[in-house]
Structures are given as C-alpha cells and as structure tokens.
Design an enzyme around this catalytic site. Structure first.
Site, PDB file in Angstrom:
ATOM      1  N   CYS A   1       0.794  -1.238   0.000  1.00 26.73           N
ATOM      2  CA  CYS A   1       0.000   0.000   0.000  1.00 26.73           C
ATOM      3  C   CYS A   1       0.820   1.279   0.000  1.00 26.73           C
ATOM      4  O   CYS A   1       0.751   2.068  -0.949  1.00 26.73           O
ATOM      5  CB  CYS A   1      -0.941   0.004   1.209  1.00 26.73           C
ATOM      6  SG  CYS A   1      -2.204  -1.283   1.144  1.00 26.73           S
ATOM      7  N   PHE A   2       1.584   1.524   1.060  1.00 23.82           N
ATOM      8  CA  PHE A   2       2.214   2.834   1.224  1.00 23.82           C
ATOM      9  C   PHE A   2       3.075   3.261   0.032  1.00 23.82           C
ATOM     10  O   PHE A   2       2.862   4.339  -0.528  1.00 23.82           O
ATOM     11  CB  PHE A   2       3.034   2.879   2.508  1.00 23.82           C
ATOM     12  CG  PHE A   2       2.203   2.946   3.772  1.00 23.82           C
ATOM     13  CD1 PHE A   2       0.825   2.845   3.721  1.00 23.82           C
ATOM     14  CD2 PHE A   2       2.801   3.118   4.999  1.00 23.82           C
ATOM     15  CE1 PHE A   2       0.052   2.907   4.880  1.00 23.82           C
ATOM     16  CE2 PHE A   2       2.045   3.185   6.164  1.00 23.82           C
ATOM     17  CZ  PHE A   2       0.674   3.067   6.101  1.00 23.82           C
TER      18      PHE A   2
END
Length: 431
Positions: free
Chosen positions: A265-266
């Site tokens: 994600c990040f």
C-alpha cells in the site's frame, strides 16, 4: 444481502470472509481455478491472521467461489471490485486489471434484469470510478448508471496481519456513491458493525484512501529523517518521539524510526498520488521527499556495516527478516530487498531467515542461502542485519556468539544491547 467479490487476493479474500461472517451470502470470482478450489475447500489463498478460520467456517454455506461472472452477477445484488492496482514502470497506477474486471462485469450485467450495484474497493486514484469504471460498465452492459445500476467507491483501511480484525472493528467506513440509493444499500452491508459510515462522492472516497496512507507514510519518513539527525547528534530518537507523540495533535503512532516502510500500500499509493498530482500539473515536493527518504533509508544499514570496516566480500552476512513487516508473509517493497541486493553487489554470501516469508522471497532472489532459523543464519556470519520486527528476534542473545566478527546492525530496534556480550558490536540504525 447477496455479495460477489471480484479478485481473491489480500483485500478480496478478507472482504469475502468478513462479509460472510456478517451474515451476507458471498460469491468470490477469480479467473485462477486453483484459488477457486481453495476457497471452496475453506482454504484461504493468502495468509492472514484469522482468515483461515473464517473461510473454513463459512465454506459451502454462505461463501463459495467461481470463475463464472454470469453466475455470480445473477446471484448477487452487489459486486465488489477487489483486484490489484500495481504501479507501472513510471510509478503511476496500472488500471488494466480493473478495466478487465469492469468489462467482464458489464457483459454479465447486460444479461441481468433488475438493479445491480458495482463497488470499487481496489485502491484507485481520484476520478477513476466516475471516469473509467462507470463508462466501461455502461459500454459493456448497455445500461445507464444511476438508473439501471449503481456505482460506488468503498476504500479499505486494512493493516496486513490485522486485516480481519480491522474489517470487523473499523475506525472508519467510507462510501462514495453516484446516487443516494446506491450509497444507502452499500452502507447497509456494514449495519452490524459499530462504526459510523461516512457518505460522500466517489472521487472524495478515492482521495480519502490516498491521503490516509500518504499521511502515515509521511510520518514514517519524517521520523526516519529525524532519527538520522538524532543519530549524528548522539540523541535517542525514541526518547524524542515518545515525548513528541504524547501531543494529542500528533499521536504516538508511526513515529518509530527504522529501515523504512514497505508493503502493498504505502509505496504504491504515495507514488500513485504523486503521478496523479503531476497529471494535473502540480509537483508534490513533500510526497516526492517521502519516497526519497524511504528509498535511501535501508541502504544506510550497509553504510553502518562499512563504518565498522567489515569486509563482506566472500563472507557470510546474516539478514534477519524478509517480510516487509511482522505477522505477514508479504515481501512487496520489503526493505530487506535493497539491502540484500546491495550486499550481493559487494560480494557477500547472504544467509537469510524469516519465520513466514522465505518461500515468497525465493521467488524474487535465488542466489542466497535461506535458513530455517535465526541461529542457522548467524552461524559463522561476520555481521547481522535485523530488518523485520518479528518478536522472536527480541529474544536473541546467545545465538550471536556463533558469529565471527559479531557486528549487529539493528534496523528495527529489536535487539537489547544489554543482553549482548561485550565482544558483540551493536549499532542501531537511528539510535
């Protein structure tokens, strides 16, 4: 309600099992027949704490899987798009899998009478739902959005390793819809959860997801930058951040300095938001810096090794931790990857250990030794780099005695130097 889930990866599998736990009838759609069979057998296609128990509990009762879009759409009221949105070679979001899902959904919807709702749960940049998903559905279904079918965006906020818990105990639920009817029906799916549903537009819902992850990533890179400065000043950055985190406006979370962030994600989400900003002629310098700090951070582990004049060429170096974080087997964007590649570039013989992620890393990096325990990896090594915060690493002590030069570089503040003998050199990345 009757729900179909397109994609049986991390988000799709967790969403399917948890919707089943909430009492909904769930059909998973996946083109991979192996995954279809696993789900029907009650076996999760990914590892996630608590997911196996839920799938086993609901398999063949109110949770089944198929590769047949027509069957799934005919037998559900709502379809969730939970497919991957990887980065392309330029760092921008790749929507090709979402596009294929929309095409297949649209063709299945064309054969169905009655109102059907399509919900995007995949992480997509603002405007995607309205300007890409909706037109594709209309094109391939021959129907009109808002009249014949509904469209919504419902982002997920799940932590890997705690995703089942987070789904069942959310701190926020966001539903962005093109019309009131659709938004109300999607919100109704979560009626048994103790959480207020934020109702908004699709593009706002998309932006909330990106801002949420980008802010957390910014806190991490900020903390690492401060940690690097504190290291050079002889200041304990953890003592600094403990006091700073006590400020209710800041909070204590995501302030631990270390080797940087990874995962599915990040990194991907920050890069996608950067790409979207540039697309609308804005240069996001702060977000660019978040990525830059994160890319440089793990390589400082090797720089610290060189500071201690450790010649790694032809020597064994132990790397403890391959997953991007503990409690998962996910190696995507793991900070161990650039470290291992740098060590190989310097001619080191890398011996690696991880409680869960070894098999996944083998598929990415072949020419290192994979060990069955930390003790095996450490035996005969001239140095050790700690990359993932597995609890078992906190208990290490005597195992380091099997090393040669006995230099330990800790990238996650896992090792207590007080438990180490005097002949072991301990160096924290930011402390």
């Amino acid at each position: 309600m009757k729900v179909s889930i397109i994609g049986s990866g991390y988000v799709g599998s967790v969403s399917a099992a948890c919707f089943a736990e909430l009492g909904h009838e769930v059909i998973c759609i996946d083109i991979d027949e192996r995954k279809v069979q696993m789900i029907n057998d009650g076996i999760p296609p990914i590892w996630e704490e608590g997911l196996g128990d839920l799938m086993k509990k609901h398999a063949e009762k109110n949770l089944i899987a198929t590769s047949d879009y027509d069957y799934a759409v005919q037998n559900s009221d709502v379809s969730f798009i939970c497919v991957g949105t990887p980065s392309n070679e330029h760092g921008n979001i790749d929507l090709s899998i979402v596009g294929h899902a929309c095409k297949s959904l649209g063709m299945a919807m064309a054969k169905k009478d009655g109102f059907h709702i399509v919900v995007v749960k995949s992480t997509v940049v603002p405007e995607t739902t309205e300007e890409i998903v909706l037109p594709l559905l209309e094109e391939h279904s021959g129907k009109v959005a808002g009249k014949d079918f509904g469209v919504a965006m419902n982002p997920e906020f799940l932590r890997e390793g705690k995703a089942v818990y987070d789904f069942m105990n959310p701190d926020k639920i966001v539903v962005g819809s093109i019309d009131e009817r659709t938004g109300a029906l999607v919100a109704e799916l979560y009626r048994d959860l103790d959480c207020e549903v934020t109702r908004t537009t699709p593009r706002t819902a998309e932006m909330i997801k990106y801002v949420n992850n980008s802010f957390l990533a910014t806190k991490i890179s900020f903390s690492n930058e401060i940690g690097n400065i504190c290291k050079r000043l002889g200041i304990d950055t953890y003592e600094v951040m403990k006091a700073v985190g006590a400020d209710f406006r800041i909070s204590e979370y995501f302030l631990n300095s270390g080797a940087g962030f990874g995962g599915s994600c990040f990194p991907k989400d920050v890069r996608a938001l950067i790409g979207k900003a540039k697309e609308i002629d804005y240069y996001p310098s702060l977000l660019e810096s978040v990525i830059e700090v994160n890319e440089l951070q793990p390589l400082q582990m090797v720089e610290l090794l060189e500071k201690h004049a450790v010649d790694v060429k032809g020597k064994r170096v132990a790397v403890l931790g391959l997953a991007f974080k503990n409690q998962t087997d996910d190696i995507r964007e793991s900070r161990s990857i650039p470290v291992i590649r740098k060590l190989l570039e310097l001619g080191a013989d890398v011996a690696a250990y991880d409680p869960m992620a070894t098999d996944n890393m083998k598929g990415l990096i072949e020419n290192i030794k994979y060990c069955d325990s930390a003790a095996e990896a450490l035996k005969g090594a001239v140095a050790c780099l700690v990359m993932t915060e597995w609890d078992e690493f906190r208990e290490l002590g005597p195992e380091f005695e099997a090393m040669k030069n006995k230099v330990v570089i800790d990238g996650r503040k896992m090792i207590d130097p007080e438990n180490l003998k005097e002949d072991i050199v301990y160096e924290g990345l930011c402390w």
